[in-house]
Motif scaffolding. Structure first.
Motif, PDB file in Angstrom:
ATOM      1  N   ARG A   1     -42.298  10.762   3.464  1.00 46.62           N
ATOM      2  CA  ARG A   1     -41.764  11.356   2.246  1.00 46.62           C
ATOM      3  C   ARG A   1     -42.180  10.494   1.056  1.00 46.62           C
ATOM      4  N   SER A   2     -42.566  11.143  -0.029  1.00 48.77           N
ATOM      5  CA  SER A   2     -42.998  10.419  -1.230  1.00 48.77           C
ATOM      6  C   SER A   2     -42.322  10.979  -2.473  1.00 48.77           C
ATOM      7  N   ALA A   3     -42.012  10.094  -3.383  1.00 46.85           N
ATOM      8  CA  ALA A   3     -41.594  10.505  -4.725  1.00 46.85           C
ATOM      9  C   ALA A   3     -42.808  10.549  -5.643  1.00 46.85           C
ATOM     10  N   ALA A   4     -43.729   9.598  -5.458  1.00 50.25           N
ATOM     11  CA  ALA A   4     -44.955   9.569  -6.243  1.00 50.25           C
ATOM     12  C   ALA A   4     -45.772  10.833  -5.994  1.00 50.25           C
ATOM     13  N   ALA A   5     -46.504  11.247  -7.008  1.00 51.95           N
ATOM     14  CA  ALA A   5     -47.305  12.469  -6.890  1.00 51.95           C
ATOM     15  C   ALA A   5     -48.671  12.269  -7.518  1.00 51.95           C
ATOM     16  N   VAL A   6     -49.655  12.957  -6.956  1.00 52.34           N
ATOM     17  CA  VAL A   6     -50.990  13.006  -7.541  1.00 52.34           C
ATOM     18  C   VAL A   6     -50.956  13.987  -8.714  1.00 52.34           C
ATOM     19  N   VAL A   7     -51.484  13.557  -9.842  1.00 51.57           N
ATOM     20  CA  VAL A   7     -51.481  14.398 -11.045  1.00 51.57           C
ATOM     21  C   VAL A   7     -52.916  14.574 -11.520  1.00 51.57           C
ATOM     22  N   ALA A   8     -53.366  15.824 -11.636  1.00 56.10           N
ATOM     23  CA  ALA A   8     -54.704  16.119 -12.135  1.00 56.10           C
ATOM     24  C   ALA A   8     -54.626  16.363 -13.639  1.00 56.10           C
ATOM     25  N   PRO A   9     -55.333  15.573 -14.442  1.00 51.78           N
ATOM     26  CA  PRO A   9     -55.293  15.784 -15.894  1.00 51.78           C
ATOM     27  C   PRO A   9     -55.826  17.161 -16.270  1.00 51.78           C
ATOM     28  N   SER A  10     -55.409  17.646 -17.409  1.00 53.71           N
ATOM     29  CA  SER A  10     -55.820  18.980 -17.858  1.00 53.71           C
ATOM     30  C   SER A  10     -57.181  18.975 -18.544  1.00 53.71           C
ATOM     31  N   ASP A  11     -57.811  17.812 -18.664  1.00 51.65           N
ATOM     32  CA  ASP A  11     -59.079  17.732 -19.391  1.00 51.65           C
ATOM     33  C   ASP A  11     -60.292  18.037 -18.513  1.00 51.65           C
ATOM     34  N   GLY A  12     -60.047  18.348 -17.225  1.00 50.03           N
ATOM     35  CA  GLY A  12     -61.157  18.682 -16.350  1.00 50.03           C
ATOM     36  C   GLY A  12     -62.092  17.523 -16.076  1.00 50.03           C
ATOM     37  N   SER A  13     -61.579  16.330 -16.095  1.00 56.00           N
ATOM     38  CA  SER A  13     -62.399  15.124 -15.935  1.00 56.00           C
ATOM     39  C   SER A  13     -62.817  14.864 -14.496  1.00 56.00           C
ATOM     40  N   GLY A  14     -62.213  15.590 -13.549  1.00 58.42           N
ATOM     41  CA  GLY A  14     -62.540  15.347 -12.151  1.00 58.42           C
ATOM     42  C   GLY A  14     -61.861  14.127 -11.581  1.00 58.42           C
ATOM     43  N   THR A  15     -60.821  13.660 -12.233  1.00 51.97           N
ATOM     44  CA  THR A  15     -60.056  12.511 -11.762  1.00 51.97           C
ATOM     45  C   THR A  15     -58.616  12.930 -11.488  1.00 51.97           C
ATOM     46  N   VAL A  16     -57.909  12.064 -10.769  1.00 53.61           N
ATOM     47  CA  VAL A  16     -56.477  12.243 -10.560  1.00 53.61           C
ATOM     48  C   VAL A  16     -55.786  10.914 -10.842  1.00 53.61           C
ATOM     49  N   ALA A  17     -54.541  10.998 -11.260  1.00 49.84           N
ATOM     50  CA  ALA A  17     -53.753   9.809 -11.561  1.00 49.84           C
ATOM     51  C   ALA A  17     -52.547   9.767 -10.647  1.00 49.84           C
ATOM     52  N   LEU A  18     -52.079   8.566 -10.359  1.00 47.92           N
ATOM     53  CA  LEU A  18     -50.831   8.426  -9.608  1.00 47.92           C
ATOM     54  C   LEU A  18     -50.148   7.132 -10.008  1.00 47.92           C
ATOM     55  N   SER A  19     -48.840   7.138  -9.846  1.00 46.87           N
ATOM     56  CA  SER A  19     -48.019   5.965 -10.123  1.00 46.87           C
ATOM     57  C   SER A  19     -46.981   5.878  -9.014  1.00 46.87           C
TER      58      SER A  19
END
Length: 385
Positions: free
Chosen positions: A129-147
């Motif tokens: 189980r995770s609280a952290a989530a992968v977030v894809a920016p809306s700029d279409g950069s092809g990257t994902v962020a997580l914390s």
């Protein structure tokens, strides 16, 4: 010949680990000398298959490595075992994705050290189980962020690559997880806790807040539940058991040496001999259990399939039995060694062994595993337990 070369390489690492084990323990620092020796002997890539440039050791060979290194330094052996579990995930679940396949090849050729960030304060130790989530920016950069707030990141500051669990997206369930490969230079690690535990001090596992932005190709395609079930859990539990068996064997060896000295001086009594005998049969039982489980794990890995409920029960049972039994063996050895074993110094000390083995029942808490095991047993109603 391969077996002889392997034992020679492992023993070279074990000797280096043993030389520095005391200062690693007292300083709660990483066993950097032993990790360097593992690199020199190509043992960080031990689990990697030959088609990725690794030696492709069998599970039984991996267990042998874990046992022998543990007798020199438990922290070194545990770092190695945890790393093998992570490398196995990368090698077996890259799915042919170019970014992950490249990382796997480089990890093997350059002998990278791979750490995991799976635990979080809110999960109560449940890595599924995770609280952290992968977030894809809306700029279409092809990257994902997580914390992610990770309660423990073993040897994280020394890792070349971190494999991080997170929810597939911000709006999905806590159990809908993926694994994300994060290069050390892609991550920011903010230490959130200190590291001064009872044992396994050299694993250096404080908590960190991890933030990263990575190319989306570094997100594993397989759900984390599949990665954990088919590879991470069976490999790590089997190799952890190998580490604990090595420690238990070293404790019994010291107890035998003390007993021989007493026999020469005609000292010792029935209770001491009984404790030694009990330690030995428990050790033999644990050896047999681990040998059987190594075969089961190998069969699971060879099949490439997800484990059945019955196979998962065996894996959980190994972890619980090995962690509890190894600690019992160490305490029996302490009874045999007496004050020589109770002392932190001297050739017959089992104090550090007991402290290191005290971590075993709480590395993925046994009570949690027993509850999970009971639920799986109830699901398999047709099986004659």
């Amino acid at each position: 010949m391969r077996g002889e070369r392997l034992i020679s390489s492992v023993d070279a690492v074990a000797r280096t680990a043993d030389v520095h084990a005391r200062e690693v323990d007292t300083g709660a620092r990483l066993p950097v000398e032993a990790i360097s020796a593992l690199r020199e002997q190509n043992l960080l890539a031990a689990v990697a298959p030959r088609d990725l440039g690794g030696p492709g050791l069998s599970v039984q060979e991996l267990v042998t490595v874990a046992r022998r290194i543990a007798r020199g330094c438990a922290s070194t052996a545990m770092v190695w075992a945890m790393h093998q579990g992570q490398l196995a995930c990368l090698c077996r679940h890259h799915g042919g994705a170019p970014a992950l396949l490249d990382l796997a090849r480089i990890a093997v050729s350059d002998q990278w050290l791979i750490a995991s960030a799976t635990s979080e304060p809110a999960s109560g130790g449940d890595i599924r189980r995770s609280a952290a989530a992968v977030v894809a920016p809306s700029d279409g950069s092809g990257t994902v962020a997580l914390s992610k707030d990770a309660t423990t990141v073993s040897y994280g500051t020394a890792a070349d690559l971190l494999q991080v669990t997170a929810r597939r997206g911000p709006d999905v369930a806590a159990s809908d997880q993926v694994l994300v490969a994060v290069l050390r230079e892609q991550a920011t690690l903010e230490q959130r806790s200190t590291w001064s535990p009872l044992g396994m001090r050299g694993t250096n596992s404080p908590g960190f807040r991890l933030t990263a932005t990575v190319p989306e190709g570094q997100v594993f395609g397989d759900p984390f539940a599949d990665v954990a079930g088919a590879t991470m859990v069976p490999v790590t539990h089997t190799l952890w058991a190998g580490v604990w068996l090595g420690l238990a064997g070293e404790a019994v060896s010291r107890a035998v040496k003390v007993s021989r000295r007493r026999a020469a001086g005609r000292r010792g009594g029935d209770a001491v001999r009984q404790a030694l005998g009990e330690a030995r049969w428990r050790l033999a039982s644990l050896e047999a259990l681990l040998s059987d489980m190594a075969g089961r794990t190998q069969s699971l890995l060879d099949s490439g399939a997800q484990p059945t409920a019955g196979q998962s029960v065996h894996t959980n049972s190994l972890k619980v039995a090995a962690s509890e039994t190894a600690l019992e063996i160490a305490y029996l050895s302490l009874r045999v060694c007496g004050m020589a074993g109770y002392s932190e110094e001297g050739p017959f000390s089992v104090a550090r062994i007991i402290r290191d083995l005290s971590s075993a029942p709480i590395m993925i808490n046994n009570s949690q595993l027993l509850d999970s095991t009971a639920q799986m047993m109830l699901m398999e109603r047709q099986r004659n337990w």
